[in-house]
Write an enzyme that holds these catalytic residues in place. Structure first.
Site, PDB file in Angstrom:
ATOM      1  N   GLU A   1       5.347   4.354  -4.811  1.00  0.00           N
ATOM      2  CA  GLU A   1       6.579   3.740  -4.323  1.00  0.00           C
ATOM      3  C   GLU A   1       7.123   2.759  -5.353  1.00  0.00           C
ATOM      4  O   GLU A   1       6.396   2.282  -6.222  1.00  0.00           O
ATOM      5  CB  GLU A   1       6.299   2.966  -3.016  1.00  0.00           C
ATOM      6  CG  GLU A   1       5.728   3.819  -1.900  1.00  0.00           C
ATOM      7  CD  GLU A   1       5.538   3.068  -0.573  1.00  0.00           C
ATOM      8  OE1 GLU A   1       5.885   3.636   0.470  1.00  0.00           O
ATOM      9  OE2 GLU A   1       5.046   1.930  -0.576  1.00  0.00           O
TER      10      GLU A   1
ATOM     11  N   ASP B   1      10.183  -5.235   0.659  1.00  0.00           N
ATOM     12  CA  ASP B   1      10.412  -5.160  -0.791  1.00  0.00           C
ATOM     13  C   ASP B   1      11.640  -5.914  -1.315  1.00  0.00           C
ATOM     14  O   ASP B   1      12.702  -5.874  -0.692  1.00  0.00           O
ATOM     15  CB  ASP B   1      10.641  -3.706  -1.231  1.00  0.00           C
ATOM     16  CG  ASP B   1       9.680  -2.730  -0.628  1.00  0.00           C
ATOM     17  OD1 ASP B   1       8.723  -3.152   0.028  1.00  0.00           O
ATOM     18  OD2 ASP B   1       9.912  -1.520  -0.796  1.00  0.00           O
TER      19      ASP B   1
END
Ligand code: FRU
Length: 449
Positions: A180, A3
């Site tokens: 998320e 990420d």
């Protein structure tokens, strides 16, 4: 890497921090890596910003960063506003808590706050990925946090003391996996007041399998988010745009919301056939709201920095059966004028029989990428990836395809419909053929980046 994290802009520099395992090319021992850029395309890698603490609070999971322009935190040293990062510590017992790190030198170096964590775990397993924004109307900070398959909102005046203010998601959105990497921000509406957008990544449960990012449009008063639609909406229908969030700080000088996503999918991220490194980001995308047949939707098209950097290498009229081998070998940016009723099929191929197909049909209302013969195919990678044409096409509609090494980022009309997909052919896909089209010819412009 996975990420994007801690994305913050100050004094002409874009900081992009990211989930990073310095010791291996599979996920584990997660630190925050760091890269900087002035143009969003050329990136310089910096020393690791935050190291994991294997025997302490643990790995450094995802989160954001903000410019604390008014020094509400009291962290300022010298002239530059402090940059404050919020992230999740994930320890060896898998307990997740929220922590801070601070940069007082404009983002170059980062130090963990000595009184971490700032939010303890309330007994919930998935409790992570804090992203903070200044809530102008309320005059306080808001944190959006992924909690199971919901988000929680917290508020704070100083970035250190946080109070739970609300939650969202029980009855809305996709719930095929854990939520998320949320993000929350206002965007202007073409013809009126602003709306709030909530991005939530979900894994698994994406529209084409594995991980994907959904979005909600609505109102947010600092505590409660009220969506204005019931349907599930995806930012990008491709398999390979995940955990995308936006830059803070840019809005102080330039009213744009820019996003970068991680270009992979947890379904196969640890397996893709690259050596030495694994993982890449999407190109930067500008987010905007547009109205289509009375519905507000979120577009994510290439940021204007991409347009600025590319140069045109050819333009032509492509007829059914034509094929080209674009000169050069840097990233390719193709723009096709498709009009309001496209029916076309493109084939990208190597010299050795591997190919990727792209089909666009207004009649079926679908954009399709078929990577079943594109090369590497483990872990369900060899699949067809389908996106509905979420917006109405018109006479000047354009299909834009960015191909860079092993990725294809496809945009229709500036990202009103978007599809991002990786592929791993054993040689570059250097040939493109128009296999079929319903029109006499398709105007094509070719650029290199
Ligand atoms: C999303 C994610 C986050 C987590 C991080 C760990 O891809 O699972 O929820 O913080 O990756 O690397």
């Amino acid at each position: 890497m996975n990420d994007p994290n801690g994305m913050v802009y100050l004094d002409g520099v874009f900081h992009l921090l990211f989930q990073y395992n310095p010791g291996d090319s599979v996920w584990g021992d997660i630190h925050w890596g760091h890269a900087t850029s002035r143009d969003l395309l050329n990136w310089e890698e910096q020393p690791v910003a935050l190291a994991s603490e294997p025997d302490g609070l643990g790995m450094i999971f995802s989160g954001g960063a903000v410019v604390d322009g008014e020094n509400t935190s009291g962290f300022q040293r010298g002239d530059r506003p402090p940059l404050v990062a919020t992230f999740t510590h994930h320890d060896k017992h898998e307990v997740q808590v929220q922590s801070l790190a601070v940069s007082t030198d404009g983002g170059q170096s980062w130090e963990k706050y000595p009184h971490n964590p700032v939010i303890a775990n309330p007994g919930i397993k998935d409790f992570r990925d804090p992203k903070v924004i200044w809530h102008r109307a309320g005059g306080h900070w808001v944190m959006v946090l992924a909690v199971g398959d919901r988000v929680h909102f917290y508020r704070s005046g100083d970035l250190k003391d946080w109070a739970l203010a609300g939650e969202f998601g029980r009855t809305r959105g996709a719930h095929g996996g854990v939520w998320e990497c949320p993000d929350l921000f206002p965007l202007p509406v073409p013809d009126g007041k602003e709306r709030w957008c909530l991005l939530v990544s979900i894994n698994p449960g994406g529209p084409n399998g594995g991980s994907a990012t959904q979005y909600f449009i609505g109102d947010f008063d600092g505590e409660a988010f009220v969506p204005e639609h019931e349907d599930i909406r995806w930012l990008d229908y491709g398999t390979d745009n995940y955990a995308g969030v936006t830059w803070d700080g840019l809005q102080r000088v330039d009213d744009r919301r820019l996003l970068i996503g991680w270009m992979s999918n947890w379904q196969y991220a640890n397996k893709v056939p690259t050596s030495l490194w694994r993982g890449a980001m999407t190109i930067p995308r500008e987010l905007s709201l547009y109205r289509d047949r009375d519905t507000l939707r979120l577009a994510n098209g290439p940021a204007r920095e991409v347009d600025k950097a590319r140069r045109r290498v050819a333009a032509m009229q492509l007829r059914a059966g034509n094929s080209i081998s674009p000169p050069g070998d840097s990233a390719l940016d193709l723009v096709l004028k498709i009009g309001e009723a496209p029916e076309l099929e493109l084939e990208f191929s190597t010299g050795i029989g591997e190919r990727l197909l792209l089909a666009l049909s207004a009649e079926r209302g679908e954009l399709l990428v078929d990577r079943r013969e594109s090369g590497w195919m483990e872990e369900g990678f060899g699949c067809e990836i389908s996106a509905p044409l979420v917006h109405g096409l018109h006479r000047d509609s354009e299909l834009r395809i960015l191909i860079d090494g092993s990725s294809m980022e496809i945009f229709i009309d500036g990202g009103k419909t978007a599809l991002t997909a990786l592929f791993f052919s054993s040689e570059p896909l250097s040939r493109m053929a128009l296999r079929r089209t319903a029109s006499a010819a398709v105007p094509l412009a070719l650029y290199r980046l």
